[in-house]
Design a protein around this motif. Sequence first.
Motif, PDB file in Angstrom:
ATOM      1  N   GLY A  18       0.812  -1.210   0.000  1.00 15.06           N
ATOM      2  CA  GLY A  18       0.000   0.000   0.000  1.00 15.06           C
ATOM      3  C   GLY A  18       0.845   1.258   0.000  1.00 15.06           C
ATOM      4  O   GLY A  18       1.807   1.392  -0.758  1.00 15.06           O
ATOM      5  N   GLY A  19       0.507   2.207   0.876  1.00 17.98           N
ATOM      6  CA  GLY A  19       1.203   3.483   0.930  1.00 17.98           C
ATOM      7  C   GLY A  19       2.365   3.516   1.898  1.00 17.98           C
ATOM      8  O   GLY A  19       2.886   4.598   2.213  1.00 17.98           O
ATOM      9  N   ALA A  20       2.820   2.355   2.373  1.00 14.56           N
ATOM     10  CA  ALA A  20       3.941   2.306   3.315  1.00 14.56           C
ATOM     11  C   ALA A  20       5.270   2.418   2.579  1.00 14.56           C
ATOM     12  O   ALA A  20       5.408   1.938   1.451  1.00 14.56           O
ATOM     13  CB  ALA A  20       3.888   1.006   4.111  1.00 14.56           C
ATOM     14  N   THR A  21       6.237   3.043   3.228  1.00  5.56           N
ATOM     15  CA  THR A  21       7.578   3.114   2.655  1.00  5.56           C
ATOM     16  C   THR A  21       8.196   1.719   2.675  1.00  5.56           C
ATOM     17  O   THR A  21       8.145   1.010   3.686  1.00  5.56           O
ATOM     18  CB  THR A  21       8.458   4.086   3.457  1.00  5.56           C
ATOM     19  OG1 THR A  21       7.853   5.391   3.401  1.00  5.56           O
ATOM     20  CG2 THR A  21       9.866   4.159   2.876  1.00  5.56           C
ATOM     21  N   VAL A  22       8.771   1.316   1.530  1.00  5.04           N
ATOM     22  CA  VAL A  22       9.239  -0.060   1.394  1.00  5.04           C
ATOM     23  C   VAL A  22      10.612  -0.084   0.718  1.00  5.04           C
ATOM     24  O   VAL A  22      10.892   0.735  -0.173  1.00  5.04           O
ATOM     25  CB  VAL A  22       8.216  -0.893   0.571  1.00  5.04           C
ATOM     26  CG1 VAL A  22       8.047  -0.323  -0.816  1.00  5.04           C
ATOM     27  CG2 VAL A  22       8.617  -2.352   0.506  1.00  5.04           C
TER      28      VAL A  22
END
Length: 439
Positions: free
Chosen positions: A263-267
């Motif tokens: 999703g919108g998480a930093t990865v």
Amino acid sequence: MTTVIAGILMLGVLVFVHELGHFAVAKWCNVKVLRFSLGFGPKLVSKQWGETEYLICAIPLGGYVQMLGEGSGEHGEEAELTPEERRRSFADQKVSRRLAIVSAGPLMNLILPFLILPISFMSGVQMPTYLEEPAVIGHVIAESEAAKSGFMAGDQVLSVNQRAVESWNQTNKAFVNSAGDLLRFEVERDGKLLTLEIPEENNSLEGMQALGLLPMQQARVGGLADNMPAEKAGLQVGDLILQIGDQKIATWYDLKVVIQQYGGATVPLQLERAGQTISVELTPEQRDGEGDFLIGIAPMQQTEVKRYGFVAAFEEGAKRTWELIELTVVFVQKLFSGSVSAKNIGGPITVVQVAGQAAQTDLAAILSVLAFISIQLGILNLLPIPILDGGHILFNLIELILRRPVSIRVREMAQQVGIAMLLMLMVLAFYNDIVRLLS
């Protein structure tokens, strides 16, 4: 707008070639040509040259050659003509000459690809490399016809309807004569042979990808969207994505699924660049705060440019032309038999769109699209529908058999039916075009 203008110009070339066929043979038979028009409707440009008026008209969806003694009206076959005019009247020519004049237009459209495709092959045709590779499935689109039939990533297609295939290109060609029929595939999976079937209602005319079968595709970056996460994180064209978070990436098709999971998480991403492994971090984004999460990359399509010598180019051009003629004839046959959906019919909007897009690429693409549309235009005009060239050919053949012309009344009634049929076909084609644009 550039695409539309380029598309109209390319369509104009094909109309010119078609009408030039009628015009040249009429002149050769000493028939008086009154008008040579590109387009219909109000005049934009008009020039009288000798006995013929040359026009460009406002509606660029066709053209016409008007001859003395053709059809009805003041210059039609019932008009009062002098002996000299009667000698040069279309209606007073032998049936063989009339057949030659009427047939010349569509025949010019069918001959044109034999002349321009060799130029395409000599200039260099850019081909995706996977087309010449074994037909190993890299991804099966969910809910597609192929997915419902049991195909899986890693399957290798060995035959289609008992016709052996060795590459993606051969597999796509094997569909031509099977369009609208049951498709029976022999595939190899983990060393075992399986038979998988796709029902008659399918999109095989559009190739493997329309069935939901996609080739192997590395997760290598081929393009970067401006101001998107991938560009901001420093990704470069040519980077091979190896891992997102703690999940390995084997193919391009893994990317979407994995990105949506985070999703919108930093990865973190692991990349291979110039033989070295590097790590970056990025945060996927949604467009306008909704829809799928994106990082802003496009796949790298491996291609190679094939160039042919003079003789080989003509051989390859002739081979490709026959393939396109066969494909078009089979499509028309399957369409009228009901084996192929009428949704496959494209109209002027699609033609202009495809031609316009090709016109902005390279010479090989322009000539290939011109050849394909020219063949379709030629075969369409040979259909025995009154008002089309094929209808006029039919009337002349009947006259040849009966040794007397079909009455003007019968021909006028048949042409009214032909106009109605053509209008219905155009409405359907425009409807399909609009649905494609909206979807």
